[in-house]
Design a protein around this motif. Structure first.
Motif, PDB file in Angstrom:
ATOM      1  N   THR A   2       0.831  -1.205   0.000  1.00 24.15           N
ATOM      2  CA  THR A   2       0.000   0.000   0.000  1.00 24.15           C
ATOM      3  C   THR A   2       0.867   1.258   0.000  1.00 24.15           C
ATOM      4  O   THR A   2       0.622   2.201  -0.757  1.00 24.15           O
ATOM      5  CB  THR A   2      -0.899   0.018   1.252  1.00 24.15           C
ATOM      6  N   LEU A  11       0.920   4.060  -2.934  1.00 24.23           N
ATOM      7  CA  LEU A  11       0.525   5.433  -2.628  1.00 24.23           C
ATOM      8  C   LEU A  11       1.665   6.414  -2.865  1.00 24.23           C
ATOM      9  O   LEU A  11       1.462   7.494  -3.405  1.00 24.23           O
ATOM     10  CB  LEU A  11       0.028   5.542  -1.182  1.00 24.23           C
ATOM     11  N   LEU A  60       2.136   6.941  -6.606  1.00 26.75           N
ATOM     12  CA  LEU A  60       1.095   7.819  -7.144  1.00 26.75           C
ATOM     13  C   LEU A  60       1.301   9.261  -6.703  1.00 26.75           C
ATOM     14  O   LEU A  60       1.108  10.195  -7.475  1.00 26.75           O
ATOM     15  CB  LEU A  60      -0.287   7.333  -6.681  1.00 26.75           C
ATOM     16  N   TYR A  61       1.737   9.420  -5.451  1.00 23.62           N
ATOM     17  CA  TYR A  61       1.942  10.772  -4.931  1.00 23.62           C
ATOM     18  C   TYR A  61       3.015  11.496  -5.734  1.00 23.62           C
ATOM     19  O   TYR A  61       2.859  12.655  -6.122  1.00 23.62           O
ATOM     20  CB  TYR A  61       2.330  10.707  -3.455  1.00 23.62           C
ATOM     21  N   LEU A  88       1.541  12.346  -9.162  1.00 22.04           N
ATOM     22  CA  LEU A  88       0.388  13.242  -9.245  1.00 22.04           C
ATOM     23  C   LEU A  88       0.556  14.554  -8.490  1.00 22.04           C
ATOM     24  O   LEU A  88      -0.092  15.544  -8.812  1.00 22.04           O
ATOM     25  CB  LEU A  88      -0.865  12.526  -8.714  1.00 22.04           C
ATOM     26  N   ILE A 143       1.334  17.778 -10.524  1.00 23.35           N
ATOM     27  CA  ILE A 143       0.163  18.215 -11.297  1.00 23.35           C
ATOM     28  C   ILE A 143      -0.813  18.936 -10.382  1.00 23.35           C
ATOM     29  O   ILE A 143      -1.361  19.988 -10.711  1.00 23.35           O
ATOM     30  CB  ILE A 143      -0.534  17.005 -11.957  1.00 23.35           C
ATOM     31  N   GLN A 144      -0.991  18.358  -9.178  1.00 19.68           N
ATOM     32  CA  GLN A 144      -1.930  18.967  -8.242  1.00 19.68           C
ATOM     33  C   GLN A 144      -1.429  20.322  -7.763  1.00 19.68           C
ATOM     34  O   GLN A 144      -2.215  21.268  -7.626  1.00 19.68           O
ATOM     35  CB  GLN A 144      -2.144  18.036  -7.046  1.00 19.68           C
ATOM     36  N   ASN A 162      -2.221  22.787 -10.387  1.00 17.31           N
ATOM     37  CA  ASN A 162      -3.652  23.084 -10.344  1.00 17.31           C
ATOM     38  C   ASN A 162      -3.968  24.057  -9.227  1.00 17.31           C
ATOM     39  O   ASN A 162      -4.791  24.958  -9.380  1.00 17.31           O
ATOM     40  CB  ASN A 162      -4.462  21.808 -10.089  1.00 17.31           C
ATOM     41  N   LYS A 163      -3.298  23.828  -8.085  1.00 13.27           N
ATOM     42  CA  LYS A 163      -3.568  24.637  -6.910  1.00 13.27           C
ATOM     43  C   LYS A 163      -3.164  26.091  -7.174  1.00 13.27           C
ATOM     44  O   LYS A 163      -3.895  27.018  -6.819  1.00 13.27           O
ATOM     45  CB  LYS A 163      -2.776  24.069  -5.722  1.00 13.27           C
TER      46      LYS A 163
END
Lengths: 211, 259
Positions: B18, B22, B25-26, B29, B32-33, B36-37
């Motif tokens: 897990t 995670l 992915l973190y 991503l 990108i986040q 966006n922020k």
């Protein structure tokens, strides 16, 4: 297991897995699970819709993963393992939304925590996914998510129209209608859900014996 | 004992997998986040403008002024401001510690400034030069019912009187349909338009959010069912804008003197 012999992608039993939780075995109005969040996020349609999608995704995929691992999970720690799966999935959903659907992420981020604590998710893992095959479990998750979302949206539509005179933010009632502020308050959702349960039981006689 | 060991191994493997998934992915991503922020923040600032900031580009149309805790200008971005000058500002600000690391002017945020004592804080002002009008946007931050709320207040200097030309509120965790209406309800935000922050005697009063507004120039109607959030907005408007007063008074005083 009877279903093991029959391999079918969307047979009668599989369809029932999806349709059953919408009415006869609705997680909110029949099993009275996940009521807390159903009461909290239904004052408007849009957040209710986002919440419904989030819960459906999490129940479906946590059911799928748990069902795939069901034979290997030691029974004494199964709850912990289920919680790990649910928490990880919620985190994945949150990160994906943050990267690819930022506006939805901003609306949803508050409710991500509520999805982890939603009794429906854990309830389905314990009651269904631990004893059934992955595909059926996946469908069961979708069905329960939809059943939950269905009630959420009914409540949200009634509350938003009567409490604000609008639907999805658009004014739908003429200006002579004075919005009933009581319907926006949290207490309104409590008696509204009572009325929904009453109507459902009056219409569906099967449910009367269940209680 | 053997069975107990299996459980430990199982838990370790599950947690390990897990964590790997995670963290992978973190890493993919999160950049990108973060982008966006930043975009969302720029949009949110411009949304305070009366026309919602349509057609404006933050990087081109907005200049940032940084005020110190006393409301004096610490840094002013101009068309010919070089990177080294802002880097010098960031070096000074980042020395304050608390894990605050600024690299761009848009990074400056009151949520980070809150970590410092009042006399070390800085306050950003966004000077917008649109096609038609010039606006000064200030940032306010306070408490809602569940968590922080903040807002961008667009002010226009009308004949020496500071008038609110638009607001945009944001919140972290207010209840949808109730407290979250400070952000979602256009009617609520529109009510702030045209309100003044000084009374007729020239005393600072800001804009109050009350149940039954009596005074059209300084009061707006609160959101029913969201009393705590409304009180929070009211408090935020009074305290938040007060930090900017020395600067605003200097600017409006100058405007008068020039005539």
């Amino acid at each position: 297991m009877a279903t093991d012999t029959k391999v079918s992608v969307l047979g009668k039993n599989e369809r029932k897995l999806i349709t059953d939780p919408i009415d006869d075995n609705n997680p909110v109005t029949v099993q009275i699970l996940g009521v807390c969040s159903a009461l909290a996020v239904t004052s408007q349609v849009y957040p209710a819709l986002i919440m419904a999608i989030g819960v459906t995704l999490v129940t479906a995929f946590s059911n799928l993963v748990t069902s795939m691992l069901r034979k290997s999970i030691p029974s004494s720690i199964r709850m912990i393992v289920q919680l790990l799966i649910v928490a990880a999935l919620v985190q994945v959903v949150e990160m994906l939304l943050g990267a690819f659907a930022y506006s939805a992420y901003e609306m949803l981020s508050v409710f991500i925590g509520l999805i982890i604590t939603n009794c429906i998710v854990m309830g389905r893992l314990e009651a269904y996914a631990m004893a059934n095959k992955p595909w059926q479990s996946f469908l069961d998750g979708i069905g329960n998510g939809l059943g939950y979302g269905f009630i959420l949206i009914i409540m949200a539509v009634i509350r938003e129209i009567s409490g604000k005179g609008s639907f999805m933010g658009w004014k739908v009632l003429p200006s002579w209608y004075i919005p009933n502020n009581l319907m926006v308050l949290p207490c309104a959702s409590l008696f509204l859900i009572g009325v929904i349960i009453w109507v459902q039981r009056a219409r569906n006689q099967k449910l009367v014996d269940v209680s | 004992m053997q069975k107990g060991l299996n459980i430990y191994v199982y838990v370790l493997i599950m947690t390990g997998i897990t964590a790997l998934v995670l963290s992978f992915l973190y890493n993919v991503l999160d950049p990108i986040q973060a982008k966006n922020k930043e975009e969302a923040k720029k949009k949110s600032i411009l949304a305070a403008l009366p026309d919602g900031g349509t057609g404006l580009d933050f990087d081109k149309n907005v200049k940032v002024v940084v005020l110190d805790a006393k409301g004096k200008v610490k840094f002013e971005q101009k068309a010919d401001t070089k990177q080294e000058e802002s880097d010098k500002l960031f070096a000074e600000l980042n020395k304050r510690g608390q894990g605050v690391k600024y690299a761009k002017l848009v990074d400056i945020d009151l949520s980070l400034e809150e970590k410092f004592p009042l006399d070390q804080r800085i306050y950003p002002v966004y000077m917008v030069e649109g096609k038609s009008a010039k606006s000064t946007i200030v940032v306010v931050r306070g408490n809602g019912l569940w968590d922080k709320i903040w807002g961008y207040i667009s002010l226009d200097n009308k004949e020496g009187k500071w008038t609110v030309s638009g607001v945009n509120f944001e919140h972290k965790a207010e209840t949808p349909g109730l407290g979250a209406e400070i952000k979602d309800s256009k009617d609520f935000k529109d009510e702030f338009k045209g309100k003044q922050i000084y009374d007729n005697g020239g005393k600072y009063v800001s804009v109050a959010v009350v149940k039954a507004p009596k005074n059209k120039n300084w009061e707006v109607k609160s959101i029913s069912g969201a009393t705590v959030t409304s009180v929070g907005v009211s408090e935020m408007m009074i305290r938040g804008i007060s930090y900017y007063l020395p600067y605003l008074e200097k600017v409006s005083g100058k405007a008068d003197g020039g005539k």
